[in-house]
Design an enzyme around this catalytic site. Structure first.
Site, PDB file in Angstrom:
ATOM      1  N   GLY A 361      -7.140  11.598   0.385  1.00 38.14           N
ATOM      2  CA  GLY A 361      -5.776  11.845   0.837  1.00 38.14           C
ATOM      3  C   GLY A 361      -5.303  10.684   1.683  1.00 38.14           C
ATOM      4  O   GLY A 361      -5.976   9.666   1.794  1.00 38.14           O
ATOM      5  N   GLY A 362      -4.147  10.856   2.256  1.00 41.25           N
ATOM      6  CA  GLY A 362      -3.582   9.811   3.082  1.00 41.25           C
ATOM      7  C   GLY A 362      -4.453   9.501   4.276  1.00 41.25           C
ATOM      8  O   GLY A 362      -4.488   8.386   4.771  1.00 41.25           O
ATOM      9  N   ASP A 479       2.534  17.709   8.432  1.00 40.78           N
ATOM     10  CA  ASP A 479       2.338  17.200   7.064  1.00 40.78           C
ATOM     11  C   ASP A 479       2.146  18.350   6.070  1.00 40.78           C
ATOM     12  O   ASP A 479       1.145  18.401   5.353  1.00 40.78           O
ATOM     13  CB  ASP A 479       1.168  16.211   7.037  1.00 40.78           C
ATOM     14  CG  ASP A 479       1.219  15.283   5.830  1.00 40.78           C
ATOM     15  OD1 ASP A 479       2.291  15.226   5.186  1.00 40.78           O
ATOM     16  OD2 ASP A 479       0.211  14.631   5.514  1.00 40.78           O
TER      17      ASP A 479
END
Ligand SMILES: *[C@@H]1O[C@H](CO)[C@@H](O)[C@H](O)[C@H]1NC(C)=O
Ligand SMILES: *[C@@H]1O[C@H](CO)[C@@H](O)[C@H](O)[C@H]1NC(C)=O
Ligand SMILES: *[C@@H]1O[C@H](CO)[C@@H](O)[C@H](O)[C@H]1NC(C)=O
Ligand SMILES: *[C@@H]1O[C@H](CO)[C@@H](O)[C@H](O)[C@H]1NC(C)=O
Ligand SMILES: *[C@@H]1O[C@H](CO)[C@@H](O)[C@H](O)[C@H]1NC(C)=O
Ligand SMILES: *[C@@H]1O[C@H](CO)[C@@H](O)[C@H](O)[C@H]1NC(C)=O
Ligand SMILES: *[C@@H]1O[C@H](CO)[C@@H](O)[C@H](O)[C@H]1NC(C)=O
Length: 675
Positions: A361-362, A479
């Site tokens: 993921g980020g 997020d």
């Protein structure tokens, strides 16, 4: 023992006579004594078994299990069908044996309920096999439970992770106290630890006339202390059904605990028979030694080989040290129990092998692992970070967040630190992330039907509401997106990664704040000011609702390559009166149009460019549960074009697809040009 006014009742006389005619049945319902369970005929379900040694093992060392063990015959709580619940007494000896010394899930409870079957829909984990999210608190449960709880669940307002509580129809205890007893000699309070692996005895006494429930607990060798730990007035006649059954319930969560009952007795209108401690079956010996920090190196006695062996050992040790080095600072000592050893995580993930990679993921790579000692399945996330700035605050927050337990939030189990690397350990979610289902390829998982999607939306709403309004302080997620919603075994949606975005907020220059989040989910005011608030989360949640209903990413692209936002597209259809055309084609024909329309409207309201027009998560939940009517939305309320708004703010919409990558939209100074 029998109140005199009841003796005169002709029906009661009949019962007395019947009782005399069938003495064995009466004995069974009125008194029993189990000194071990080897020859007992208990009713068992779930993970519960009776071991060869004669112990009732309610949970068997697997995670997320529940087990029940009940006395087979019903209790005759009331002297007559309409009578009040009579006095009764229970004594039992139990022990909780966890793979860890300082952590165990979730405890056990003595329970009186309409039957073992009435617990069949109960859930594991914090529900302890007693209720589920839908039924918890309902009068129709007709349930009394005395919980021995080893986890602090905020959801049920638990006081700590070592308490005894009285529960009527719900896991939220009417009264609970720190586990312990009052000394007979001087009245001083002595702590006991439920997870000490020591057998302990509990007495539960109900006085039918005074309607008083007493609970007392003491170490095994001790006679019953005079002063009960808990003494609580509650009229059980208003709660318990006839017939009712008595038994034990237990559940595990992420921990691999075993919950044992060694002996048990019951008396109706009389004290519970005394359990002969000496005759109880023995607890199994634990094979594994408690964790020790000292490296055990056994050196051979042979002196000739000694020097060589020491040499090799030193080399191995040094290599080992380097491989497993961690960064540990003094201030971290207070977070000790939440700290994992890097070595354990290294082994759990087989050295962070690619085969164990769940996703990237980020924030970093996520690996699947299994802790060796406890066999607990975990997701291990490696987050790289450059600056040490704010690390202490961040760890404190992570640890605090780690105490949050909610069925729609992914449980954080702990952390570990190395140089430039933060490692977070989460409960493993077997069904992966929601986006995989929404955008499934041919060989991917099958898509979700509307009922499942609606349940996930409601679940995530409830998790987010908890973070915003129910936890001891406001936690902003920052997020929310479909790839951050994970699905557990029962396909409940659980929010993951909460609070993590905060780590990235401060850029190299502390004067600037970076906007962290994912394009398409960023509220206009967040892009403008860089300040995350609960309402910027609500905005992202609105986009999420639209995404789940439409099966489309937040940023779309047409055949000509023009990009536009999902929210603008849905809004356009709303204005044109063709709202249902936006529904995911995979759902066509098999969804509830009213619910879909309703969810889309709430989604639009949440994703409103003006923060003040957005509802709070509490309101969103009330709308979703049908407790509050959705306000009428007029054309004027919803006349905006998000893309135009954002572009005016200077945000360049990133290219599609971008839902799986975290985007930092730049610093405020970069963005302020368009203001
Ligand atoms: C525990 O019980 C469950 C369900 O009965 C079973 O699936 C699991 O394999 C058992 N675990 C162990 C360690 O025996
Ligand atoms: C055990 O209890 C069940 C009822 O739960 C009963 O049907 C069965 O006959 C009993 N067995 C013995 C050996 O008592
Ligand atoms: C037990 O709990 C009750 C009510 O929650 C409280 O009033 C009492 O002080 C507690 N006792 C102890 C010893 O904690
Ligand atoms: C009370 O008595 C017990 C046992 O006699 C003793 O261990 C404890 O220290 C005493 N507590 C106080 C406050 O005197
Ligand atoms: C008993 O437990 C409480 C709460 O965990 C703690 O504050 C206290 O220090 C403990 N007392 C003893 C004697 O261990
Ligand atoms: C419960 O405890 C109180 C003291 O707190 C005592 O007066 C009462 O008799 C007890 N009742 C039972 C049923 O043990
Ligand atoms: C308890 O509840 C029952 C049934 O509602 C009632 O008949 C009885 O009087 C109550 N007892 C007390 C002591 O209030």
């Amino acid at each position: 023992m029998v109140p005199p006014h009841m003796l005169c009742h002709p029906l009661h006389m009949l019962f007395l006579l019947l009782g005399l005619l069938a003495p064995s049945a009466a004995t069974d319902g009125d008194q029993f004594l189990y000194t071990g369970f080897a020859v007992a005929n208990l009713t068992l379900d779930g993970a519960a078994t009776v071991t060869a040694a004669g112990l009732v093992e309610l949970t068997n060392g697997s995670t997320h299990q529940k087990g029940h063990a009940f006395h087979p015959a019903p209790l005759r709580l009331r002297g007559s069908p309409k009578g009040t619940v009579r006095s009764f007494s229970v004594a039992f000896v139990f022990a909780i044996v966890s793979g860890y010394l300082d952590f165990s899930t979730h405890g056990l409870a003595l329970v009186v309920a309409p039957g073992i079957k009435s617990l069949s829909t109960a859930l594991t984990d914090q529900y302890m096999g007693l209720t589920n999210s839908k039924d918890d608190g309902k009068d129709t449960n007709h349930m009394l439970a005395v919980e021995l709880d080893t986890v602090q669940n905020i959801e049920f307002k638990d006081m700590n992770a070592n308490h005894v509580g009285i529960d009527i129809n719900t896991l939220t205890s009417l009264q609970s106290n720190e586990t312990g007893y009052y000394h007979d000699n001087n009245g001083s309070f002595q702590n006991l630890s439920l997870i000490s692996r020591e057998a302990m005895q509990v007495w539960v006494d109900y006085d039918g006339e005074a309607t008083q429930i007493n609970v007392t607990i003491a170490p095994l060798a001790m006679v019953k202390p005079k002063r009960p730990l808990i003494s609580y007035i509650y009229n059980l006649s208003t709660v318990l059904a006839e017939p009712s059954y008595i038994g034990f319930s237990s559940a595990t969560g992420p921990g691999n605990s075993r919950h044992y009952v060694l002996g048990w007795s019951f008396g109706m209108n009389k004290p519970a028979p005394v359990i002969d401690i000496a005759k109880l079956p023995k607890l199994p010996q634990l094979g594994s030694k408690p964790r020790s920090k000292v490296l055990e190196i056994t050196l051979p006695i042979a002196s000739a080989a000694l020097v060589l062996t020491v040499g090799i050992a030193v080399v191995l040790l040094v290599r080992r040290r380097l491989r497993y080095t961690e960064l540990r600072e003094d201030w971290e000592s207070e977070f000790g129990p939440h700290r994992f050893a890097y070595k354990d995580l290294f082994h759990a993930t087989k050295g962070f092998k690619d085969k164990h990679l769940l996703g990237a993921g980020g924030f970093g790579m996520v690996y699947r692992g299994e802790l060796q000692k406890s066999r607990v399945e975990v997701a291990v996330k490696k987050v790289s970070h450059g600056s040490k700035q704010g690390m202490k605050e961040f760890i404190a927050e992570i640890v605090s967040i780690g105490r949050i337990r909610h069925r729609n939030l992914v449980q954080l189990l702990g952390y570990c630190r190395r140089k430039d690397e933060l490692i977070l350990v989460y409960d493993y979610m077997s069904n992966g992330s929601l986006d995989k289902y929404l955008y499934s390829e041919e060989d991917g998982p099958t898509t979700l039907d509307w009922a499942q999607r609606f349940r996930i939306i409601k679940g995530v709403a409830s998790g987010l509401h908890f973070l915003h309004e129910r936890w001891e302080k406001v936690v902003i997620h920052r997020d929310i997106k479909t790839s951050n919603v994970l699905l557990d075994k029962e396909m409940n949606g659980r929010l993951g990664d909460f609070g993590l975005a905060k780590l990235y907020e401060h850029g190299a220059n502390p004067q600037t704040t970076r906007v962290v989040g994912t394009t398409g989910y960023l509220a206009p005011e967040l892009v403008r000011t860089g300040k995350a608030t609960p309402l910027t989360d609500v905005f992202a949640f609105g986009t999420f609702m639209l995404e789940v209903t439409c099966g489309q990413r937040p940023i779309k692209q047409d055949e000509q390559g023009n990009q536009f936002l999902l929210v603008d597209w849905v809004l356009q259809h709303w204005h044109n009166g063709s709202l249902l055309e936006v529904v995911d084609p995979k759902l066509r024909g098999e969804h509830n149009s009213d619910e879909v329309r309703f969810v889309l409207q709430i989604g639009l309201l949440c994703a409103h460019p003006s923060a003040t027009a957005r509802p709070s998560m509490q309101q969103v939940l009330q709308y979703l549960d049908g407790e509050t009517l959705l306000p009428e939305m007029t054309r004027a309320d919803l006349s905006f074009n998000m893309l135009a708004l954002l572009q005016r703010k200077g945000l360049h919409v990133m290219s599609w697809p971008c839902s799986s990558t975290m985007v930092s939209a730049g610093t405020i100074s970069d963005l302020s040009g368009g203001r």
